[in-house]
Design a protein around this motif. Structure first.
Motif, PDB file in Angstrom:
ATOM      1  N   ASP A  90       2.823  -1.735 -10.554  1.00 44.30           N
ATOM      2  CA  ASP A  90       2.107  -2.995 -10.334  1.00 44.30           C
ATOM      3  C   ASP A  90       1.919  -3.327  -8.857  1.00 44.30           C
ATOM      4  O   ASP A  90       1.423  -4.387  -8.505  1.00 44.30           O
ATOM      5  CB  ASP A  90       2.809  -4.156 -11.049  1.00 44.30           C
ATOM      6  CG  ASP A  90       4.120  -4.572 -10.409  1.00 44.30           C
ATOM      7  OD1 ASP A  90       4.661  -3.841  -9.543  1.00 44.30           O
ATOM      8  OD2 ASP A  90       4.640  -5.650 -10.776  1.00 44.30           O
ATOM      9  N   LEU A  91       2.303  -2.399  -7.967  1.00 42.38           N
ATOM     10  CA  LEU A  91       2.330  -2.679  -6.536  1.00 42.38           C
ATOM     11  C   LEU A  91       1.912  -1.455  -5.729  1.00 42.38           C
ATOM     12  O   LEU A  91       2.303  -0.332  -6.048  1.00 42.38           O
ATOM     13  CB  LEU A  91       3.760  -3.092  -6.151  1.00 42.38           C
ATOM     14  CG  LEU A  91       4.132  -3.224  -4.679  1.00 42.38           C
ATOM     15  CD1 LEU A  91       3.376  -4.374  -4.015  1.00 42.38           C
ATOM     16  CD2 LEU A  91       5.641  -3.433  -4.540  1.00 42.38           C
ATOM     17  N   VAL A  92       1.129  -1.692  -4.680  1.00 45.47           N
ATOM     18  CA  VAL A  92       0.814  -0.671  -3.678  1.00 45.47           C
ATOM     19  C   VAL A  92       1.449  -1.139  -2.375  1.00 45.47           C
ATOM     20  O   VAL A  92       1.305  -2.304  -2.000  1.00 45.47           O
ATOM     21  CB  VAL A  92      -0.708  -0.505  -3.484  1.00 45.47           C
ATOM     22  CG1 VAL A  92      -1.003   0.361  -2.277  1.00 45.47           C
ATOM     23  CG2 VAL A  92      -1.352   0.080  -4.713  1.00 45.47           C
ATOM     24  N   VAL A  93       2.155  -0.232  -1.702  1.00 48.96           N
ATOM     25  CA  VAL A  93       2.767  -0.549  -0.412  1.00 48.96           C
ATOM     26  C   VAL A  93       2.059   0.270   0.666  1.00 48.96           C
ATOM     27  O   VAL A  93       1.962   1.493   0.566  1.00 48.96           O
ATOM     28  CB  VAL A  93       4.276  -0.242  -0.404  1.00 48.96           C
ATOM     29  CG1 VAL A  93       4.884  -0.619   0.948  1.00 48.96           C
ATOM     30  CG2 VAL A  93       4.989  -0.982  -1.533  1.00 48.96           C
ATOM     31  N   ILE A  94       1.573  -0.441   1.692  1.00 46.64           N
ATOM     32  CA  ILE A  94       0.877   0.205   2.803  1.00 46.64           C
ATOM     33  C   ILE A  94       1.881   0.483   3.917  1.00 46.64           C
ATOM     34  O   ILE A  94       2.640  -0.395   4.316  1.00 46.64           O
ATOM     35  CB  ILE A  94      -0.268  -0.679   3.339  1.00 46.64           C
ATOM     36  CG1 ILE A  94      -1.215  -1.104   2.213  1.00 46.64           C
ATOM     37  CG2 ILE A  94      -1.009   0.035   4.467  1.00 46.64           C
ATOM     38  CD1 ILE A  94      -1.910   0.031   1.499  1.00 46.64           C
TER      39      ILE A  94
END
Length: 189
Positions: free
Chosen positions: A26-30
């Protein structure tokens, strides 16, 4: 915009990373590699940091300065890229110097190299693909938003520095987030 091309370049230990269903994501980390080039980013990703599992630290995707996208770890594997958030997230690393090679030196904490237009275009296309592939994907965050741990500076241990400051102040959040269809996740400190 040209079609997104992803070069599959699996890490040698990818199969040893835990599997997960798409519904868990549920999450994208840049991230910012804080290294000068893709060669060093790959070398770092291949290093074994966890002897028990014989795995290392890596994002899922890497976007080089020319916009080329490489996949080091498949989406349905848990990569080690963000303390406490790995099981639910996909890590995207943008090749950029960041604070290289003075990560822990309090006198060298500025990010001075902007991200390239090619990187941002590829990131936007990749985010679109990930939203299509993972129905529960809702959030986007910077590594700096999620890992707020402090550590003593190498040049002066009485100074505490944030361990993670990426993607840093030069990342164009206002350009990326509105188009992504994702909401910025910023947990309370």
């Amino acid at each position: 915009m040209p079609a997104l091309v992803i070069h599959d370049w699996p890490l040698p230990y990818e199969e040893r990373l835990a599997a997960r269903p798409s519904a868990a994501i549920d999450l994208v980390v840049i991230h910012c590699t804080e290294l000068p080039d893709m060669t060093l980013a790959r070398e770092f990703g291949e290093r074994i940091h966890y002897e028990g599992s014989r795995t290392g630290n890596s994002g899922h995707y890497y976007i080089d300065t020319d916009g080329a996208v490489s996949r080091f770890v498949g989406d349905l594997r848990v990569a080690n890229h963000t303390y406490s958030y790995n099981p639910r997230s996909i890590g995207i690393e943008l090749v950029n110097l960041g604070r290289y090679p003075h990560w822990g030196d309090s006198r060298h904490q500025e990010f001075s190299v902007p991200y390239t237009p090619e990187q941002i275009a590829s990131l936007r296309a990749l985010l679109g693909r990930l939203r299509h592939d993972h129905a529960n994907l809702r959030w986007i965050a910077g590594h700096e938003d999620l890992d707020r741990r402090l550590e003593p500076a190498k040049d002066d241990p009485s100074i505490l520095l944030r361990r993670r400051q990426d993607p840093g102040p030069l990342f164009p959040w206002d350009e990326v987030v509105p188009e992504s269809g994702l909401e910025r996740l910023k947990p309370e400190p």
